[in-house]
Design an enzyme around this catalytic site. Sequence first.
Site, PDB file in Angstrom:
ATOM      1  N   MET A 162      -1.834  -6.987   6.708  1.00 61.23           N
ATOM      2  CA  MET A 162      -2.890  -7.844   6.149  1.00 61.23           C
ATOM      3  C   MET A 162      -2.442  -8.532   4.862  1.00 61.23           C
ATOM      4  SD  MET A 162      -5.976  -5.089   6.561  1.00 61.23           S
ATOM      5  CE  MET A 162      -6.094  -4.039   8.020  1.00 61.23           C
ATOM      6  N   SER A 163      -1.149  -8.715   4.686  1.00 61.89           N
ATOM      7  CA  SER A 163      -0.694  -9.240   3.388  1.00 61.89           C
ATOM      8  C   SER A 163       0.595 -10.050   3.548  1.00 61.89           C
ATOM      9  CB  SER A 163      -0.442  -8.068   2.429  1.00 61.89           C
ATOM     10  OG  SER A 163       0.663  -7.303   2.874  1.00 61.89           O
ATOM     11  N   HIS A 180      -5.440  -9.337  -1.755  1.00 61.30           N
ATOM     12  CA  HIS A 180      -5.580  -9.652  -0.327  1.00 61.30           C
ATOM     13  C   HIS A 180      -6.784 -10.565  -0.145  1.00 61.30           C
ATOM     14  CE1 HIS A 180      -3.959  -5.536  -0.787  1.00 61.30           C
ATOM     15  NE2 HIS A 180      -3.215  -5.798   0.264  1.00 61.30           N
ATOM     16  N   HIS A 192      -3.458   0.718  -4.676  1.00 64.94           N
ATOM     17  CA  HIS A 192      -2.932  -0.425  -5.430  1.00 64.94           C
ATOM     18  C   HIS A 192      -3.366  -0.263  -6.893  1.00 64.94           C
ATOM     19  CE1 HIS A 192      -1.593  -3.081  -2.076  1.00 64.94           C
ATOM     20  NE2 HIS A 192      -2.373  -2.254  -1.398  1.00 64.94           N
ATOM     21  N   TYR A 213      -8.943 -10.246   2.128  1.00 66.38           N
ATOM     22  CA  TYR A 213     -10.128  -9.468   2.517  1.00 66.38           C
ATOM     23  C   TYR A 213     -10.893  -8.912   1.317  1.00 66.38           C
ATOM     24  CZ  TYR A 213      -7.110  -5.287   2.027  1.00 66.38           C
ATOM     25  OH  TYR A 213      -6.263  -4.328   1.561  1.00 66.38           O
ATOM     26  N   GLU A 214     -10.283  -8.955   0.126  1.00 65.70           N
ATOM     27  CA  GLU A 214     -11.012  -8.525  -1.072  1.00 65.70           C
ATOM     28  C   GLU A 214     -11.991  -9.620  -1.530  1.00 65.70           C
ATOM     29  OE1 GLU A 214      -8.370  -6.194  -4.013  1.00 65.70           O
ATOM     30  OE2 GLU A 214      -6.949  -7.294  -2.766  1.00 65.70           O
ATOM     31  N   ASN A 248       2.077   3.408  10.774  1.00 63.80           N
ATOM     32  CA  ASN A 248       1.327   3.894  11.947  1.00 63.80           C
ATOM     33  C   ASN A 248       1.768   3.082  13.156  1.00 63.80           C
ATOM     34  OD1 ASN A 248      -0.241   1.799  10.298  1.00 63.80           O
ATOM     35  ND2 ASN A 248      -1.229   1.621  12.292  1.00 63.80           N
ATOM     36  N   HIS A 293      -6.821   3.992   6.773  1.00 66.04           N
ATOM     37  CA  HIS A 293      -6.095   3.722   5.524  1.00 66.04           C
ATOM     38  C   HIS A 293      -5.446   4.989   4.959  1.00 66.04           C
ATOM     39  CE1 HIS A 293      -4.948   1.289   2.151  1.00 66.04           C
ATOM     40  NE2 HIS A 293      -5.632   2.000   1.270  1.00 66.04           N
ATOM     41  N   SER A 338       0.833  -1.211   0.000  1.00 61.71           N
ATOM     42  CA  SER A 338       0.000   0.000   0.000  1.00 61.71           C
ATOM     43  C   SER A 338       0.860   1.251   0.000  1.00 61.71           C
ATOM     44  CB  SER A 338      -0.885   0.048   1.245  1.00 61.71           C
ATOM     45  OG  SER A 338      -1.823  -0.970   1.199  1.00 61.71           O
ATOM     46  N   ALA A 385       2.887  -2.111   3.868  1.00 63.25           N
ATOM     47  CA  ALA A 385       2.683  -1.113   4.910  1.00 63.25           C
ATOM     48  C   ALA A 385       2.263  -1.887   6.148  1.00 63.25           C
ATOM     49  CB  ALA A 385       1.586  -0.150   4.490  1.00 63.25           C
TER      50      ALA A 385
HETATM   51  N1  HPA Z   1      -2.738  -3.055  11.018  1.00 67.53           N
HETATM   52  C1  HPA Z   1      -2.911  -3.883   9.961  1.00 67.53           C
HETATM   53  N2  HPA Z   1      -2.498  -3.580   8.751  1.00 67.53           N
HETATM   54  C2  HPA Z   1      -1.868  -2.415   8.567  1.00 67.53           C
HETATM   55  C3  HPA Z   1      -1.651  -1.523   9.614  1.00 67.53           C
HETATM   56  C4  HPA Z   1      -2.120  -1.856  10.907  1.00 67.53           C
HETATM   57  O1  HPA Z   1      -1.969  -1.101  11.896  1.00 67.53           O
HETATM   58  N3  HPA Z   1      -0.991  -0.464   9.093  1.00 67.53           N
HETATM   59  C5  HPA Z   1      -0.808  -0.708   7.784  1.00 67.53           C
HETATM   60  N4  HPA Z   1      -1.342  -1.899   7.441  1.00 67.53           N
END
Ligand code: HPA
Length: 307
Positions: A237-238, A104, A82, A106-107, A261, A275, A51, A134
């Site tokens: 998540m990937s 992913h 993406h 989740y898609e 983050n 996001h 991402s 990310a």
């Molecule tokens: N959690 C899950 N996936 C992420 C995060 C997070 O804090 N930051 C970027 N992708």
Amino acid sequence: MSPPAAETQKQESNRKEEARRGYTYEDYKHTAEWLLSRTEHRPTIAIVCGSGLGGLGDLLKDQVAFSYGDIPNFPHSTVPGHAGRLIFGNLNGKPCVCMQGRFHSYEGYPLWKVTFPIRVFRLIGVQTVIVTNAAGGLNQDYKVGDIMVIMDHINMPGFAGQNPLIGPNDDRFGPRFPPMSDAYDKGLRKIALAIGQELGFSEKMREGVYCSLGGPNFETIAECRFLNTLGADAVGMSTVPEVIVARHCGLRVLGMSLITNKAVMDYSNEATANHEEVLQAGKDSARYFEKLVTSLLPRIEPNNNVF
Ligand code: HPA
């Protein structure tokens, strides 16, 4: 039954059939041959952009690019940040193929679909995969903008029976029970850390454990605390499904997370992950990430174990 209803039912039954079946060796081969017949590039390195990190793909010289929607069997990327393009070209003198956008679970994609490009890469001659993502920093020492070289992972969905290798094993790709204790190449990790130092941002460089969850929601505070207690330094998540499939078929892997983050670990903290923040942090730090990956490439030796 009216024709549109019949058509919808047919599509639905095709979809169910496909979901049961997975891809055949011929499907991977067909896509590999389709791509090879449309470009003269013969990449040995694949880069999967996470991402906000798709800018790497734009740096490739002599580009030949394909929209995912035009490539046979390829899934489509549905997530903002993406782009959904597969780009062939040269980066710092190395022939590369770059996924500008990944898939992913989740898609709504099954993991065999999420990881489809990896086996295609294997069939077009790729030897090394650089996976980027990310991630949220669980390690309290990590700061936004840090780059974590992945030394190991925790496959949380795997604990619940979600694994891209589930189903009949195709020995042409790899063994039924592949090891994962050496998933992230030690030599490449060392090079990545050294290059961060040479480029003058060693204070940003980390080495740690990535934990993958299914998403799409960000984690609760209790979940972040739990994951950190388990030994995870970053959460996302990937990546893990792609790494498992890459290692299964003998590809060498370098994984890197951009910490976008800080995971919320404390009930007095009112901050929430989102996001937009992830994409913004990607923009702010992309130049470090791009410099690191670009500088790495000439130091990647051929991986003679693949073929
Ligand atoms: N959690 C899950 N996936 C992420 C995060 C997070 O804090 N930051 C970027 N992708």
